[in-house]
Design a protein around this motif. Structure first.
Motif, PDB file in Angstrom:
ATOM      1  N   ALA A  27       1.670   2.321   0.811  1.00 52.46           N
ATOM      2  CA  ALA A  27       1.504   2.844  -0.548  1.00 52.46           C
ATOM      3  C   ALA A  27       1.205   4.342  -0.492  1.00 52.46           C
ATOM      4  CB  ALA A  27       0.379   2.114  -1.268  1.00 52.46           C
ATOM      5  N   ASP A  84       1.959   0.939  -5.941  1.00 53.85           N
ATOM      6  CA  ASP A  84       2.986   1.915  -6.308  1.00 53.85           C
ATOM      7  C   ASP A  84       3.930   1.315  -7.330  1.00 53.85           C
ATOM      8  OD1 ASP A  84       2.060   3.747  -4.447  1.00 53.85           O
ATOM      9  OD2 ASP A  84       3.778   3.570  -3.090  1.00 53.85           O
ATOM     10  N   GLN A 103       0.218  -2.990  -1.417  1.00 48.31           N
ATOM     11  CA  GLN A 103      -0.032  -2.966   0.017  1.00 48.31           C
ATOM     12  C   GLN A 103      -1.193  -3.895   0.327  1.00 48.31           C
ATOM     13  OE1 GLN A 103      -0.326   0.936   1.767  1.00 48.31           O
ATOM     14  NE2 GLN A 103      -1.030   0.129   3.727  1.00 48.31           N
ATOM     15  N   LYS A 108      -3.098   3.826   3.771  1.00 47.76           N
ATOM     16  CA  LYS A 108      -2.101   4.470   2.919  1.00 47.76           C
ATOM     17  C   LYS A 108      -1.291   5.478   3.735  1.00 47.76           C
ATOM     18  CE  LYS A 108      -5.691   7.513   1.124  1.00 47.76           C
ATOM     19  NZ  LYS A 108      -6.449   7.892  -0.041  1.00 47.76           N
TER      20      LYS A 108
END
Length: 186
Positions: A27, A84, A103, A108
């Motif tokens: 993400a 996202d 996720q 990240k």
């Protein structure tokens, strides 16, 4: 001459479905963190010949030959640390799919380093419609001068994506997906 009479009463329907996409499992990690990518992915076209709205001909599969029709685009826009908004298009004449990526594990994108692993799920949906009159070079090819054809494609897509960073700047990922496309038209 008889062949010409029969061909003037038929329609060829061609459909190109979304196939390849490059959506990573990581993400963006913050609001509006974004990533856009383009790609070339030749696909398979399925064609069926219709006469009086019916067919006894088999489905014909062949390779996509138009390069422009095979150019796709993906976009991710961060909504939250692990979520996202995603958009993908498999090229011309395919539904543009919109959805979310969540996720499940891993860091990240901005914090990920060599050896880190990530896992994400995606859910997307989209619709594409098209109307064609005779003489136009679109997905549907009516052979009769007075014909107008409409085609709608509704798609839903679910995927599970796994990735591992083999270098700080190199993420290798793979996944499984299920895509369902409903085609209807008159």
């Amino acid at each position: 001459c008889i062949l010409l009479i029969f061909s003037s009463c038929s329609h060829t329907i061609k459909v190109r479905t979304p196939s390849t996409r490059f959506i990573s499992p990581e993400a963006g990690g913050k609001l509006f963190a974004s990533e856009v990518s383009g790609y070339y992915a030749g696909g398979t076209k399925a064609s069926v010949n219709l006469k009086d709205e019916k067919t006894t001909d088999p489905l014909v599969l062949d390779n996509e030959t138009n390069v422009i029709d095979s150019i796709g685009i993906n976009a991710n826009i961060g909504l939250h640390e692990k979520i996202d908004f995603i958009m993908t298009s498999g090229g011309a004449n395919t539904p543009v799919l919109y959805g979310v990526k969540y996720q499940l594990i891993g860091k990240k994108r901005a914090e990920s380093k060599k050896g880190d692993q990530s896992l994400a799920i995606t859910i997307m949906a989209g619709n594409a419609g098209q109307t064609q009159k005779s003489g136009e070079d679109l997905e549907l090819t009516p052979m009769d001068d007075d014909t107008e054809v409409e085609l709608d494609r509704d798609s839903t897509d679910y995927s599970l994506i796994y990735g591992k960073r083999i270098q700080d700047t190199l993420l290798v990922y793979t996944g499984v997906s299920y895509t369902k496309t409903k085609i209807s038209g008159v």
